[in-house]
Write an enzyme that holds these catalytic residues in place. Sequence first.
Site, mmCIF file in Angstrom:
data_model
loop_
_atom_site.group_PDB
_atom_site.id
_atom_site.type_symbol
_atom_site.label_atom_id
_atom_site.label_comp_id
_atom_site.label_asym_id
_atom_site.label_seq_id
_atom_site.Cartn_x
_atom_site.Cartn_y
_atom_site.Cartn_z
ATOM 1 C CB CYS A 1 4.981 -6.391 5.703
ATOM 2 S SG CYS A 1 6.040 -7.498 6.681
ATOM 3 C CB CYS B 1 -2.773 -3.660 14.456
ATOM 4 S SG CYS B 1 -2.264 -4.671 15.436
ATOM 5 C CB CYS C 1 3.231 -3.028 7.733
ATOM 6 S SG CYS C 1 3.969 -2.459 9.125
ATOM 7 C CB CYS D 1 1.163 -1.639 21.616
ATOM 8 S SG CYS D 1 1.459 -2.104 19.986
ATOM 9 C CD GLU E 1 2.651 6.842 15.757
ATOM 10 O OE1 GLU E 1 2.296 7.777 15.388
ATOM 11 O OE2 GLU E 1 2.176 5.719 15.135
ATOM 12 C CB CYS F 1 10.126 -2.258 10.108
ATOM 13 S SG CYS F 1 10.235 -4.087 9.885
#
Length: 371
Positions: free
Chosen positions: A123, A346, A126, A112, A99, A119
């Site tokens: 974390c 975010c 996230c 962004c 995205e 990933c």
Amino acid sequence: MIPVRKVDTRTNLLGLTESQLRNFFAEIGEKPFRARQVLQWIHQRNAATFEEMTDLSKALRSQLDSVASITLPGVISEQTSADGTVKWLFESGAGQAVETVFIPEPGRGTLCISSQVGCALDCSFCATGAQGFNRNLDVAEIIGQVAHANRNLAARANGQPAVSNVVFMGMGEPLANYRNVIPTLEILLSDFGYGLSRRRITVSTSGIVPQLEKLGDDCNVSLAVSLHAPDDALRDVLVPINRVHPIATLLDACWRYAAKRANRFITFEYVMLRDVNDSLQHADKLATLLTGRPAKINLIPFNPFTGNDYARSRTRTIEQFQGRLRQRGLVATTRRTRGDDIDAACGQLAGKVRDRVRVRLREKGRKPATR
Ligand code: SAH
Ligand code: SF4
């Protein structure tokens, strides 16, 4: 019968830097200055075909057609939020997607972008991390997000490039894909590419220290560091890479990074998680780490996503936390949440990732008990 997939063997010029384009043109017996012409056509004049490149001879254009391409990532969807934020989902092969989000503001347009499909750093708050890691994006797939946004938004911005700022805050950890991020930065910075200044490009990292040190030498663009906790015990749980590169080591590297260019501030991102990292004691500890340093703090109200039991800190708590940091002499802002009606805020970017590799640094429970 198994269908035969047609493989495009042409070189995709979209992902090549000026020096790589020079080599490419040398190999086909052309002059090096063609590199700059073609960079401008692709990245400034939004050319989709070689046919449009009217300052190249007809013979060269048709030769390019047979040996090269300008292939942008395929778009799966585009959504526009009530606040004008635009989110695209790009095809990244094998049923996966990444995205990209465009955030319009008066006088600037921030894109962004994603650097990886998923990933591995896991974390705990996230959405990308929750999906695991699939693969690195290549240069054409990363710069292609900027190329697509400018092509798509040009009309809206009266022919001006819509993207004035680029932040690596989409899916993935850019410093874990250093090999592809550096050439992307080169194209963004090039006068013949996007011509953006270092100030207008921000790499956001959870803190992979060796690559952070290297970035300072190789490129020194603006840096944002995902700190999120003021001590190692809590950061080990929220940002598991902290177990490899703890806060003191990370901050030392940050101050060295900042010192490489005078007056360069580093932004520290701090996600506000209710009853986890948002007390005034946390604010005080954070202030002790950062006071007197070239640091700004950006508080990010946590953006919830399904399958996660963290909650966003209350507005009043965020205000008090920010107030305490300011009292201690720090520059602290709170990020306005944009595009949350289209899951573009975010940490909400998830794309579609098939988890193949996951670094299991995290402890079992998702939510740490800290107070
Ligand atoms: N991997 C890089 C960049 C991508 S994430 C990094 O971690 O810095 C961009 C920012 O969004 C980071 O500060 C990240 O910690 C934050 N973030 C992740 N999930 C979030 C969530 N659910 N709510 C708010 N911010 C989040
Ligand atoms: Fe990866 Fe950044 Fe998400 Fe952590 S916050 S899992 S490093 S994308």
